[in-house]
Design an enzyme around this catalytic site. Structure first.
Site, PDB file in Angstrom:
ATOM      1  N   GLY A   1       0.812  -1.212   0.000  1.00 18.63           N
ATOM      2  CA  GLY A   1       0.000   0.000   0.000  1.00 18.63           C
ATOM      3  C   GLY A   1       0.842   1.258   0.000  1.00 18.63           C
TER       4      GLY A   1
ATOM      5  N   ASN B   1       1.388   3.354  -2.242  1.00 18.05           N
ATOM      6  CA  ASN B   1       1.005   4.336  -3.255  1.00 18.05           C
ATOM      7  C   ASN B   1       0.248   5.525  -2.685  1.00 18.05           C
ATOM      8  OD1 ASN B   1      -1.099   2.081  -3.078  1.00 18.05           O
ATOM      9  ND2 ASN B   1      -2.282   3.742  -4.005  1.00 18.05           N
TER      10      ASN B   1
ATOM     11  N   ILE C   1      -0.489   6.770   4.559  1.00 16.21           N
ATOM     12  CA  ILE C   1       0.668   6.535   5.414  1.00 16.21           C
ATOM     13  C   ILE C   1       1.716   5.704   4.695  1.00 16.21           C
ATOM     14  CG2 ILE C   1       1.417   5.420   7.556  1.00 16.21           C
ATOM     15  CD1 ILE C   1      -1.399   6.141   8.677  1.00 16.21           C
ATOM     16  N   GLY C   2       1.270   4.713   3.934  1.00 14.47           N
ATOM     17  CA  GLY C   2       2.212   3.864   3.208  1.00 14.47           C
ATOM     18  C   GLY C   2       3.089   4.650   2.262  1.00 14.47           C
TER      19      GLY C   2
ATOM     20  N   SER D   1      -3.306  -0.514  14.445  1.00 10.40           N
ATOM     21  CA  SER D   1      -4.102   0.668  14.724  1.00 10.40           C
ATOM     22  C   SER D   1      -4.272   0.796  16.233  1.00 10.40           C
ATOM     23  CB  SER D   1      -5.480   0.556  14.063  1.00 10.40           C
ATOM     24  OG  SER D   1      -6.360   1.568  14.524  1.00 10.40           O
TER      25      SER D   1
ATOM     26  N   TYR E   1     -13.389  -3.830  10.872  1.00 16.27           N
ATOM     27  CA  TYR E   1     -12.066  -3.316  10.497  1.00 16.27           C
ATOM     28  C   TYR E   1     -11.115  -3.359  11.688  1.00 16.27           C
ATOM     29  CZ  TYR E   1      -8.399   0.124   9.644  1.00 16.27           C
ATOM     30  OH  TYR E   1      -7.179   0.745   9.542  1.00 16.27           O
TER      31      TYR E   1
END
Length: 314
Positions: free
Chosen positions: A20, A22, A25-26, A152, A177
């Protein structure tokens, strides 16, 4: 040790993969690791967005070695192909993988992957478990590799029901989630315990970003452009929260700090919401070794994989 977020250690010659990478945070994890001199591979579902991120990083860091590879964590075939594609790209080892990518659905109905797994649990947890399994030989080829799992802070407030880990009975998107992130973090801690048990040189570290808002995040065209109005509206929240550039710091420290040890948890200093990354205590369900071991066995059954043999094979 006090960690200087503006001057991390150099990582020249090292290879890092960021899932991730792109956006969000990634993206900033990838940018900061590239700024330390590493070769950074952006593992992303959308090749167009990955290329935009690569362009943005190289615009700020001319000459940075940033590559991209397709990865759909919800698709087991794509996860397996990712590891093979890395070898074809000439990488003979990985010094770290940052398990960052995730999906958050904001409304019902409950969605499943083609394999029949709840989408968030499959992407955030099962996909990263499978990815580490397939990448284990490349990680084992590095002298002291790291698996960094981005969780998280909300996971500390939820519990995991292993009788119904994919929320078939009481599905609510945000709660599901959070449960998937709790599962992901439990995996990170259990992975380290199992690596220690077999004497592997790799370690597993867990990080969480705190509270991150787009309105507090600096622009990175063409990935994202923050408007002046958005910036002004976000200023009151800056007392407690932070932008995604700062939210990347715990994961970056978990990758680069030579004083980091396996099984540790890093998060923002100020109430776990914002600030420089610091070592946090591991408490509650996150410290439940029985729960983590049971989750590992369940996950291995669902994926048909186990990361440990790949770390120990000669």
């Amino acid at each position: 040790m006090s960690w200087d977020v503006g001057r991390p250690p150099r990582a020249d010659g090292k290879n890092f993969l960021v899932t991730g990478g792109n956006a969000g945070i990634g993206y900033f994890v990838a940018e900061q690791l590239a700024g330390a001199g590493a070769t950074v591979v952006l593992a992303c579902r959308d090749p167009g967005k990955a290329e935009a991120a690569r362009v943005a990083i190289r615009a700020r860091l001319p000459g940075a070695d940033v590559r991209q590879i397709r990865l759909d964590l919800a698709d087991p075939a794509s996860v397996e192909a990712c590891a093979g594609a890395l070898r074809l790209d000439g990488l003979d080892r990985l010094d770290a993988v940052v398990c960052n990518a995730g999906v958050l659905l904001d409304r019902p109905p409950r969605r499943e992957t083609a394999a029949g797994h709840e989408l968030m649990f499959a992407t955030n947890h099962l996909g990263h478990f499978a990815l580490v399994s397939h990448l284990a030989p490349l990680l084992a080829a590095a002298p002291a590799s790291r698996v960094v799992t981005t969780g998280s802070f909300t996971a500390k407030s939820e519990s995991l029901d292993l009788a119904d880990p994919q929320s078939t009975r009481d599905y609510r998107p945000k709660r599901t989630y959070v449960r998937s992130k709790l599962a992901q973090m439990l995996f990170g801690f259990e992975l380290d315990r199992r690596l220690r048990a077999v004497g592997a040189s790799a370690v597993s570290v867990v990080a969480h970003p705190g509270g991150a808002l787009d309105s507090l995040t600096p622009s990175r065209p063409p990935v994202r452009v923050r408007t002046a109005g958005e910036r002004l509206r976000g200023l009151p929240a800056a007392l407690l929260l932070q932008g995604k550039e700062a939210a990347a710091w715990p994961a970056v420290r978990a990758v680069l700090d030579p004083d980091v040890h396996g099984g540790e948890l890093y998060g923002p200093r100020v109430f776990g919401f914002r600030g420089r990354p610091v070592l946090e205590p591991v408490r509650g369900d996150l410290a439940d070794t029985t729960l983590a071991a049971r989750l590992w066995d369940l996950t291995a059954g669902l994926t048909g994989l186990d990361p440990i043999p790949g770390f120990t094979r000669p």
